[in-house]
Design an enzyme around this catalytic site. Structure first.
Site, PDB file in Angstrom:
ATOM      1  N   HIS A  23       0.831  -1.218   0.000  1.00 47.87           N
ATOM      2  CA  HIS A  23       0.000   0.000   0.000  1.00 47.87           C
ATOM      3  C   HIS A  23       0.859   1.259   0.000  1.00 47.87           C
ATOM      4  CE1 HIS A  23      -2.940   2.727   2.324  1.00 47.87           C
ATOM      5  NE2 HIS A  23      -3.475   2.536   1.130  1.00 47.87           N
ATOM      6  N   GLU A  50       0.648  -0.387  -4.716  1.00 49.52           N
ATOM      7  CA  GLU A  50      -0.516   0.491  -4.899  1.00 49.52           C
ATOM      8  C   GLU A  50      -0.048   1.930  -4.783  1.00 49.52           C
ATOM      9  OE1 GLU A  50      -3.945   2.920  -3.163  1.00 49.52           O
ATOM     10  OE2 GLU A  50      -1.927   2.515  -2.400  1.00 49.52           O
ATOM     11  N   ASP A  52      -1.382   6.418  -5.437  1.00 51.02           N
ATOM     12  CA  ASP A  52      -2.459   7.402  -5.542  1.00 51.02           C
ATOM     13  C   ASP A  52      -2.033   8.489  -6.512  1.00 51.02           C
ATOM     14  OD1 ASP A  52      -4.143   6.451  -3.126  1.00 51.02           O
ATOM     15  OD2 ASP A  52      -2.162   6.768  -2.254  1.00 51.02           O
ATOM     16  N   HIS A  65      -1.046  10.939  -1.790  1.00 46.87           N
ATOM     17  CA  HIS A  65      -2.338  10.481  -1.276  1.00 46.87           C
ATOM     18  C   HIS A  65      -3.287  11.616  -0.926  1.00 46.87           C
ATOM     19  CE1 HIS A  65      -5.213   9.238   1.889  1.00 46.87           C
ATOM     20  NE2 HIS A  65      -5.333   8.158   1.131  1.00 46.87           N
ATOM     21  N   GLU A 133      -4.561   4.039  -8.090  1.00 51.31           N
ATOM     22  CA  GLU A 133      -5.800   4.666  -7.646  1.00 51.31           C
ATOM     23  C   GLU A 133      -5.872   6.102  -8.144  1.00 51.31           C
ATOM     24  OE1 GLU A 133      -8.256   6.202  -3.714  1.00 51.31           O
ATOM     25  OE2 GLU A 133      -6.644   4.738  -3.440  1.00 51.31           O
TER      26      GLU A 133
END
Length: 274
Positions: A23, A50, A52, A65, A133
Site C-alpha cells: 500500500h 498500490e 495514488d 495520497h 488509484e
C-alpha cells in the site's frame, strides 16, 4: 507472494493465499508513495504496489495520497502563505522541490513527490505491477483520460501490461466507468462496498470490488465472486488496509483475492502460515 495469471490479481483457487499488495509502496518502512517505498517493496520481494494519483495546477499527474501537501511534505514550511497547500494549487516544478521524506524519518530527507511518469518508470525498472488509484477525481475533471494518456505514453497499455501488470481503481463510480469506457481492456476496481443488490450493475464496468477490511464478511466476498465482470471472469476482491497477522488470517478466511497493506512482510508471513 502469489503471482498474477491472465487477469491481474486473479485467484489461484478458492482457499489459496491471496496476493499481497504493498500500500503506497512498503509504506510502513519508507515514506508513502515515494520511489523509496516502491524500492522497499521490491527489496522485500513484493510484485504489486498500490499508489495514488492527483493532478497539479499545470496538469501534471503526481503520486501523492492527500489532496493537501501538508502532511507528507515540507510545503507548509516552504510556502507558509499558501495554506491549505492543495496539490492542485501548486505547479509540478514547485512540488518537485519539496521534501517528501523527512516527515517519515531523517534518513529519508530529500525524497521527492514523484510524477506518475517517474513512478511508472521505477515500477517498470523493478519488474513490478501496479494497482493505480485515481484519487479525488471530483477535484480534477478529466483525470481519468490524463491517467490513461500517461500510462499509454509509458508503455503500460500494451497487451502484456494490461493483462498481467495493471489495475486502475477509484472510489469514484463515474471514474471507474469512464476508464472502462475509454479502455475496455484495462482491468478496473471499485473502492467500496456496494449493496449486494447493486453488484450486478457494477459488474458491467468493473472487475474488482475492493472494500475496507472492517466492512468485509465471507458472505459478501462470496456474493462478489458469484458474478462475472466485463472480461467474463469472476469478480475479485482486494481488501484494505490490513496491517497485522490476525487481520490477514481473517480476510484470507473470507476468500479474498488480494490484501492491500502497509506491512506486506507481516501479511505475507501470516497468509503463508509462517
Amino acid at each position: 507472494m502469489a503471482h498474477a495469471s491472465a487477469t491481474p490479481l486473479a485467484r489461484e483457487g478458492y482457499g489459496r493465499r491471496p496476493v499481497v499488495i504493498a500500500h503506497r509502496g512498503a509504506s510502513a518502512y519508507a515514506p508513502e508513495n515515494t520511489l523509496a517505498a516502491v524500492d522497499a517493496a521490491a527489496f522485500m520481494g513484493f510484485d504489486w504496489v498500490e499508489n495514488d494519483v492527483q493532478r497539479t495546477k499545470d496538469g501534471v499527474l503526481v503520486v501523492v495520497h492527500d489532496d493537501s501537501l501538508a502532511r507528507t511534505t515540507d510545503a507548509e514550511q516552504r510556502f507558509p502563505e499558501r495554506s491549505p497547500w492543495k496539490v492542485g494549487d501548486f505547479t509540478a516544478a514547485e512540488i518537485a522541490t519539496l521534501d517528501a521524506g523527512s516527515w517519515f524519518g531523517e534518513e529519508w530527507t530529500g525524497q521527492r513527490v514523484p510524477t506518475l511518469t517517474q513512478y511508472l518508470d521505477r515500477v517498470e525498472h523493478n519488474g513490478q505491477k501496479l494497482l493505480l488509484e485515481i484519487k479525488k477525481p471530483e477535484l480534477y475533471p478529466g483525470i481519468e483520460h490524463d491517467a490513461l494518456r500517461v500510462l499509454g505514453e509509458e508503455g503500460w497499455l500494451d497487451r502484456g501490461h494490461v493483462r498481467h501488470r495493471l489495475v486502475v481503481q477509484s472510489f469514484g463510480v463515474d471514474t471507474v466507468r469512464a476508464v472502462h469506457r475509454a479502455r475496455p481492456d484495462v482491468v478496473t476496481g471499485f473502492l467500496g462496498k456496494p449493496p449486494v443488490s447493486e453488484l450486478p450493475a457494477y459488474a458491467e464496468f468493473t472487475d474488482q470490488i475492493n472494500p475496507s477490511h472492517t466492512s468485509l464478511t465471507a458472505d459478501y466476498v462470496a456474493a462478489v465472486h458469484r458474478l462475472k465482470g466485463p472480461h467474463d471472469k469472476p469478480l475479485r476482491v482486494s481488501t484494505w488496509t490490513v496491517n497485522n497477522a490476525e487481520g490477514a488470517v481473517s480476510v484470507r478466511g473470507f476468500g479474498v483475492d488480494g490484501i492491500i497493506t502497509n506491512k506486506p512482510d507481516v501479511v505475507r508471513d501470516a497468509v503463508e502460515g509462517r
